[in-house]
Structure formats: C-alpha cells, structure tokens
Scaffold this motif. Structure first.
Motif, PDB file in Angstrom:
ATOM      1  N   ARG A  44       6.024  12.392   6.445  1.00 47.48           N
ATOM      2  CA  ARG A  44       7.084  12.232   5.438  1.00 47.48           C
ATOM      3  C   ARG A  44       8.211  11.362   5.966  1.00 47.48           C
ATOM      4  NH1 ARG A  44       9.115  17.575   3.894  1.00 47.48           N
ATOM      5  NH2 ARG A  44       7.335  17.654   2.486  1.00 47.48           N
ATOM      6  N   ALA A  45       8.706  11.680   7.160  1.00 51.88           N
ATOM      7  CA  ALA A  45       9.812  10.908   7.739  1.00 51.88           C
ATOM      8  C   ALA A  45       9.388   9.462   7.986  1.00 51.88           C
ATOM      9  CB  ALA A  45      10.296  11.558   9.032  1.00 51.88           C
ATOM     10  N   ALA A  46       8.173   9.275   8.481  1.00 50.82           N
ATOM     11  CA  ALA A  46       7.687   7.910   8.743  1.00 50.82           C
ATOM     12  C   ALA A  46       7.555   7.124   7.441  1.00 50.82           C
ATOM     13  CB  ALA A  46       6.356   7.967   9.490  1.00 50.82           C
ATOM     14  N   CYS A  47       7.033   7.769   6.410  1.00 51.75           N
ATOM     15  CA  CYS A  47       6.892   7.106   5.114  1.00 51.75           C
ATOM     16  C   CYS A  47       8.257   6.777   4.531  1.00 51.75           C
ATOM     17  CB  CYS A  47       6.090   7.980   4.148  1.00 51.75           C
ATOM     18  SG  CYS A  47       5.916   7.256   2.499  1.00 51.75           S
ATOM     19  N   SER A  92      -3.770  10.304  -1.855  1.00 46.30           N
ATOM     20  CA  SER A  92      -3.840  11.012  -0.566  1.00 46.30           C
ATOM     21  C   SER A  92      -2.523  10.913   0.183  1.00 46.30           C
ATOM     22  CB  SER A  92      -4.958  10.435   0.301  1.00 46.30           C
ATOM     23  OG  SER A  92      -6.199  10.675  -0.283  1.00 46.30           O
ATOM     24  N   ILE A  93      -1.978   9.727   0.211  1.00 47.12           N
ATOM     25  CA  ILE A  93      -0.710   9.527   0.932  1.00 47.12           C
ATOM     26  C   ILE A  93       0.411  10.291   0.238  1.00 47.12           C
ATOM     27  CG2 ILE A  93       1.024   7.807   1.575  1.00 47.12           C
ATOM     28  CD1 ILE A  93      -1.462   5.844   1.903  1.00 47.12           C
ATOM     29  N   ALA A  94       0.448  10.255  -1.089  1.00 46.67           N
ATOM     30  CA  ALA A  94       1.482  11.001  -1.820  1.00 46.67           C
ATOM     31  C   ALA A  94       1.399  12.492  -1.502  1.00 46.67           C
ATOM     32  CB  ALA A  94       1.338  10.752  -3.323  1.00 46.67           C
ATOM     33  N   GLU A  95       0.187  13.018  -1.448  1.00 45.27           N
ATOM     34  CA  GLU A  95       0.003  14.438  -1.119  1.00 45.27           C
ATOM     35  C   GLU A  95       0.421  14.717   0.322  1.00 45.27           C
ATOM     36  OE1 GLU A  95      -1.162  18.521  -1.485  1.00 45.27           O
ATOM     37  OE2 GLU A  95      -0.579  16.985  -2.911  1.00 45.27           O
ATOM     38  N   GLN A  96       0.029  13.868   1.248  1.00 48.84           N
ATOM     39  CA  GLN A  96       0.414  14.050   2.648  1.00 48.84           C
ATOM     40  C   GLN A  96       1.925  14.077   2.790  1.00 48.84           C
ATOM     41  OE1 GLN A  96      -1.436  10.791   4.698  1.00 48.84           O
ATOM     42  NE2 GLN A  96      -3.495  11.642   4.484  1.00 48.84           N
ATOM     43  N   VAL A  97       2.598  13.145   2.126  1.00 44.91           N
ATOM     44  CA  VAL A  97       4.058  13.061   2.221  1.00 44.91           C
ATOM     45  C   VAL A  97       4.703  14.290   1.578  1.00 44.91           C
ATOM     46  CG1 VAL A  97       6.073  11.740   1.424  1.00 44.91           C
ATOM     47  CG2 VAL A  97       4.097  10.543   2.403  1.00 44.91           C
ATOM     48  N   ILE A 129       0.901   2.090   4.943  1.00 40.88           N
ATOM     49  CA  ILE A 129       0.328   3.352   5.419  1.00 40.88           C
ATOM     50  C   ILE A 129      -1.181   3.351   5.216  1.00 40.88           C
ATOM     51  CG2 ILE A 129       0.296   5.859   5.056  1.00 40.88           C
ATOM     52  CD1 ILE A 129       3.334   5.558   4.317  1.00 40.88           C
ATOM     53  N   MET A 130      -1.643   2.745   4.128  1.00 44.15           N
ATOM     54  CA  MET A 130      -3.093   2.655   3.882  1.00 44.15           C
ATOM     55  C   MET A 130      -3.815   1.983   5.035  1.00 44.15           C
ATOM     56  SD  MET A 130      -3.580   1.591  -0.056  1.00 44.15           S
ATOM     57  CE  MET A 130      -2.786   2.540  -1.329  1.00 44.15           C
ATOM     58  N   GLU A 131      -3.192   0.978   5.604  1.00 45.97           N
ATOM     59  CA  GLU A 131      -3.805   0.301   6.752  1.00 45.97           C
ATOM     60  C   GLU A 131      -4.002   1.281   7.907  1.00 45.97           C
ATOM     61  OE1 GLU A 131      -5.009  -2.826   6.834  1.00 45.97           O
ATOM     62  OE2 GLU A 131      -4.459  -3.007   4.710  1.00 45.97           O
ATOM     63  N   CYS A 132      -2.993   2.098   8.153  1.00 39.82           N
ATOM     64  CA  CYS A 132      -3.078   3.084   9.238  1.00 39.82           C
ATOM     65  C   CYS A 132      -4.096   4.174   8.908  1.00 39.82           C
ATOM     66  CB  CYS A 132      -1.712   3.706   9.498  1.00 39.82           C
ATOM     67  SG  CYS A 132      -0.471   2.535  10.102  1.00 39.82           S
ATOM     68  N   VAL A 136      -2.097  12.314  15.025  1.00 35.13           N
ATOM     69  CA  VAL A 136      -0.948  11.865  15.822  1.00 35.13           C
ATOM     70  C   VAL A 136      -0.940  10.337  15.896  1.00 35.13           C
ATOM     71  CG1 VAL A 136       0.120  11.904  18.120  1.00 35.13           C
ATOM     72  CG2 VAL A 136      -0.812  14.017  17.134  1.00 35.13           C
ATOM     73  N   ALA A 137      -2.085   9.738  16.175  1.00 36.06           N
ATOM     74  CA  ALA A 137      -2.180   8.273  16.219  1.00 36.06           C
ATOM     75  C   ALA A 137      -1.874   7.673  14.849  1.00 36.06           C
ATOM     76  CB  ALA A 137      -3.564   7.851  16.699  1.00 36.06           C
ATOM     77  N   TYR A 138      -2.292   8.337  13.797  1.00 33.68           N
ATOM     78  CA  TYR A 138      -2.032   7.884  12.433  1.00 33.68           C
ATOM     79  C   TYR A 138      -0.528   7.804  12.166  1.00 33.68           C
ATOM     80  CZ  TYR A 138      -1.777   8.591   7.281  1.00 33.68           C
ATOM     81  OH  TYR A 138      -1.489   8.531   5.947  1.00 33.68           O
ATOM     82  N   VAL A 139       0.184   8.878  12.451  1.00 41.25           N
ATOM     83  CA  VAL A 139       1.632   8.892  12.221  1.00 41.25           C
ATOM     84  C   VAL A 139       2.324   7.874  13.114  1.00 41.25           C
ATOM     85  CG1 VAL A 139       3.748  10.305  12.342  1.00 41.25           C
ATOM     86  CG2 VAL A 139       1.644  11.263  11.367  1.00 41.25           C
ATOM     87  N   GLU A 140       1.872   7.735  14.350  1.00 41.32           N
ATOM     88  CA  GLU A 140       2.445   6.741  15.255  1.00 41.32           C
ATOM     89  C   GLU A 140       2.217   5.317  14.715  1.00 41.32           C
ATOM     90  OE1 GLU A 140       4.596   7.026  17.773  1.00 41.32           O
ATOM     91  OE2 GLU A 140       4.570   9.153  17.228  1.00 41.32           O
ATOM     92  N   CYS A 141       1.064   5.076  14.153  1.00 38.17           N
ATOM     93  CA  CYS A 141       0.781   3.772  13.553  1.00 38.17           C
ATOM     94  C   CYS A 141       1.776   3.491  12.420  1.00 38.17           C
ATOM     95  CB  CYS A 141      -0.655   3.755  13.021  1.00 38.17           C
ATOM     96  SG  CYS A 141      -1.138   2.236  12.176  1.00 38.17           S
ATOM     97  N   VAL A 142       2.041   4.485  11.595  1.00 37.62           N
ATOM     98  CA  VAL A 142       3.007   4.317  10.497  1.00 37.62           C
ATOM     99  C   VAL A 142       4.394   4.069  11.069  1.00 37.62           C
ATOM    100  CG1 VAL A 142       4.068   5.395   8.475  1.00 37.62           C
ATOM    101  CG2 VAL A 142       1.619   5.707   8.899  1.00 37.62           C
TER     102      VAL A 142
END
Length: 141
Positions: A90-93, A76-81, A109-112, A130-136
C-alpha cells in the motif's frame, strides 16, 4: 479457494462492462472492474462481444496484449493495496501514485508483479513478496 478459468475471467469482465453500460446495479467487484475498464477505452470492442472474447487467442506468439490479463492485474493490485498484502504494498503504491498518478502507478506495479510471477514459475519456488514490494519501491525513486 476459487480458481477461475480464462473463460470465467473473460465472462466476468464482459458482463461487468455490459452492466456498467446499461446502468444496472453492479456488485462491489463489478464496480471495481468497471472503474478500470473505463480507464481502458481501447478494450471496449473486445468487451462488447463476450462470445468473440471467449474464442479469441491471446498467445504470446500472436503479439497482441491480453486485455483480460491486464484488467485482472489491475484488480489484483487494487485488492493487494486495499488489504496491504503483501505488507508494504500500500505504501509503495501510494508513493508511486503520488509521482505518476494511480493508473500509471498500477502499470509500473504490473511490471514487478509479472516479474515476481515469472521468477516463481521459472524457478519452481513460491512467489517472493518481499522482492515484489522492493521492486515497486525501487520504481518510486
């Protein structure tokens, strides 16, 4: 939209692992899964026996991590990025990966991601991307 069952997910990862080990041609999704599987050799025994994997219970009460959930989150994260969705992931990762390496960045990122999903389900609201990306981003500091 395709909504796989837990059995479908388990079969997918077991089959990707089998194909990778036997040198068969992998679909693009199989190849991505196989890349993450290689980085988790601790899951080899589980992935080697599809029937046992289907029968296994990974309940919270059992206290054992679910390798299929873990690998699914990597995908999931790979696809999101890859598509930068939600915007900024992408930038956060990439920033986190520069500091920790790609694999450890995914684990952060999994934690977020887990927190976002848990909050959404608990409160009965849509996921807050938005909160997810901010957490990362906060984990980059």
């Amino acid at each position: 939209m395709f909504t796989p069952s837990s059995d479908d997910v388990r079969r997918f990862f077991c089959e990707a692992y089998r194909k990778q080990r036997s040198g068969e041609i992998l679909s693009p999704m199989d190849a991505i899964a196989a890349d993450w599987i290689v980085q988790h050799p601790e899951y080899a025994d589980v992935l080697s026996d599809a029937e046992a994997a289907l029968a296994r219970d990974y309940s919270v009460e059992g206290g054992q991590a679910n390798p299929f959930l873990h690998l699914s989150m990597h995908l999931s994260i790979a696809e999101q990025v890859s598509i930068d969705q939600p915007p900024g992931i992408r930038a956060a990762c990439n920033a986190l990966a520069q500091r920790l390496g790609a694999h450890d960045a995914h684990h952060e990122i999994m934690e977020c991601l887990g927190q976002m999903i848990w909050t959404s389900q608990r409160n009965g609201v849509p996921p807050d991307s938005v909160a997810y990306v901010e957490c990362v981003r906060a984990r980059c500091a």
